[in-house]
Enzyme design. Structure first.
Site, PDB file in Angstrom:
ATOM      1  N   LYS A  16     -48.047  -5.144 -31.040  1.00  0.00           N
ATOM      2  CA  LYS A  16     -47.544  -5.150 -32.368  1.00  0.00           C
ATOM      3  C   LYS A  16     -46.239  -4.888 -32.297  1.00  0.00           C
ATOM      4  O   LYS A  16     -45.982  -3.661 -31.805  1.00  0.00           O
ATOM      5  CB  LYS A  16     -48.305  -4.585 -33.580  1.00  0.00           C
ATOM      6  CG  LYS A  16     -47.866  -4.665 -34.941  1.00  0.00           C
ATOM      7  CD  LYS A  16     -48.673  -3.780 -35.714  1.00  0.00           C
ATOM      8  CE  LYS A  16     -48.016  -3.637 -37.048  1.00  0.00           C
ATOM      9  NZ  LYS A  16     -48.546  -2.517 -37.827  1.00  0.00           N
TER      10      LYS A  16
ATOM     11  N   LYS B  75     -47.974  -0.294 -30.338  1.00  0.00           N
ATOM     12  CA  LYS B  75     -47.370  -0.499 -31.570  1.00  0.00           C
ATOM     13  C   LYS B  75     -45.924   0.135 -31.661  1.00  0.00           C
ATOM     14  O   LYS B  75     -45.808   1.348 -31.450  1.00  0.00           O
ATOM     15  CB  LYS B  75     -48.302  -0.034 -32.662  1.00  0.00           C
ATOM     16  CG  LYS B  75     -47.727  -0.193 -34.100  1.00  0.00           C
ATOM     17  CD  LYS B  75     -48.638   0.610 -35.326  1.00  0.00           C
ATOM     18  CE  LYS B  75     -47.896   0.390 -36.463  1.00  0.00           C
ATOM     19  NZ  LYS B  75     -48.552   0.855 -37.554  1.00  0.00           N
TER      20      LYS B  75
END
Ligand code: PBG
Length: 305
Positions: free
Chosen positions: A229, A176
């Site tokens: 992400k 992320k």
């Protein structure tokens, strides 16, 4: 017949935002068509998703109170826990995933416990484990830690196993990035950090090998699905993670990716439907098995037509 990539409604996971109250259905300005909903409206939305062919949603909570430790996040009667119970009572065969992170519940908006102005990794782990456990006790089918603390997958796994939730999988937000594409989400989840940024725990955009290290750590700790992400600007990372680990990979097409297409479409500069389906197909082509996307419901309808 020769298409190498498919896109189907059951690859998609819809993010949903739940807040206290009754009959609340408040549109998120920067994410048209997405709402903060009270539990009653959320249940209706889940039924609509299921009718459209989407089988899963991930829940984010906007609690009634916030404090330094994010206590409302691991309250068995917290907003997400109530939402999970309501969905499980009223809708069959729908996968409820919960986002596990402190940032929506802390008054400072960081994803962990503060020590001065720094997030303290290790003291955060205990609270994340409590949060995951209370979500699962409420009936969550899968938990998705998005905090990016080191060691949280192992800690959550141990906490779940200790209460015999051995078959509840963990979908870890493993790679992320500290991304500017999260802007609209922070309006939606009311989770802007009150100072500083998330760069000490989220990843740095130029790095790709580091993403693989983060993913491998999570797999070693017991992650069942690993996530990359954002998605659109990180297709290379999705591809590397899929091909180098062979693990189930989820990709989060984040709020900013959605908002920029919506904004251009509103001006008549892009065809939303065509662009959205092209983006989602590209994310699948890169190697994602699952996609978390604010287009889940619309895409499912478009795919049927
Ligand atoms: C919580 C969390 C964030 C997102 C998902 N979980 C925001 C952040 O890290 O600031 C972003 C999702 C999106 O932008 O759609 N840590």
């Amino acid at each position: 017949m020769v298409a190498e990539t498919t896109l189907a409604a059951d690859d998609l996971i819809m993010p949903l935002f739940v807040r206290p109250g009754k009959k609340v259905h408040r549109e998120i300005t920067s994410m048209p068509g997405n709402y903060q909903m009270s539990v009653d409206r959320l249940v209706r939305e889940v039924v609509a998703l299921k009718d459209a062919g989407v089988n899963a949603a991930i829940l984010f909570g906007i609690p009634e109170t916030k404090d330094a430790l994010g206590t409302s996040g691991f309250d068995d009667n917290g907003i997400v826990q109530r939402a999970v119970r309501a969905i499980k009572e009223e809708v069959d065969d729908f996968i409820v995933i919960t986002d596990v992170c402190l940032c929506e519940y802390t008054d400072h908006g960081h994803c962990g416990v503060l020590d001065g102005d720094k997030v303290d990794n290790d003291s955060t782990l205990e609270l994340l484990a409590k949060m995951a456990l209370s979500h699962v006790r409420a009936g969550a089918d899968l938990v998705a830690p998005s905090d990016m603390m080191d060691g949280r997958v192992a800690r959550i796994r141990a906490a779940l196993d200790a209460e015999h939730f051995t078959d509840v999988p963990i979908m870890a937000y493993s790679a992320k990035y500290a991304s500017a594409f999260y802007g609209p989400f922070r309006e939606a989840a009311e989770s802007h950090p009150k100072f500083g940024d998330r760069k000490s725990y989220q990843m740095d955009a130029p790095n790709s090998d580091e993403a693989l290290r983060e993913v491998r750590l999570d797999i070693a700790e017991g992650a069942d699905i690993v996530m990359v992400k954002p998605a659109l600007a990180y297709l290379d990372i999705i591809s590397r993670v899929k091909h180098e680990t062979g693990y189930p990979v989820a990709a989060y097409s984040v709020s900013g990716e959605f908002a920029m297409v919506k904004a251009a479409a509103a001006k008549g500069w892009l065809n939303e439907r065509a662009v959205a389906l092209e983006i989602l197909t590209a994310i699948r082509r890169a190697g994602a098995d699952l996609i978390l996307t604010y287009w889940a419901k619309d895409a499912a309808k478009w795919l049927k037509e």
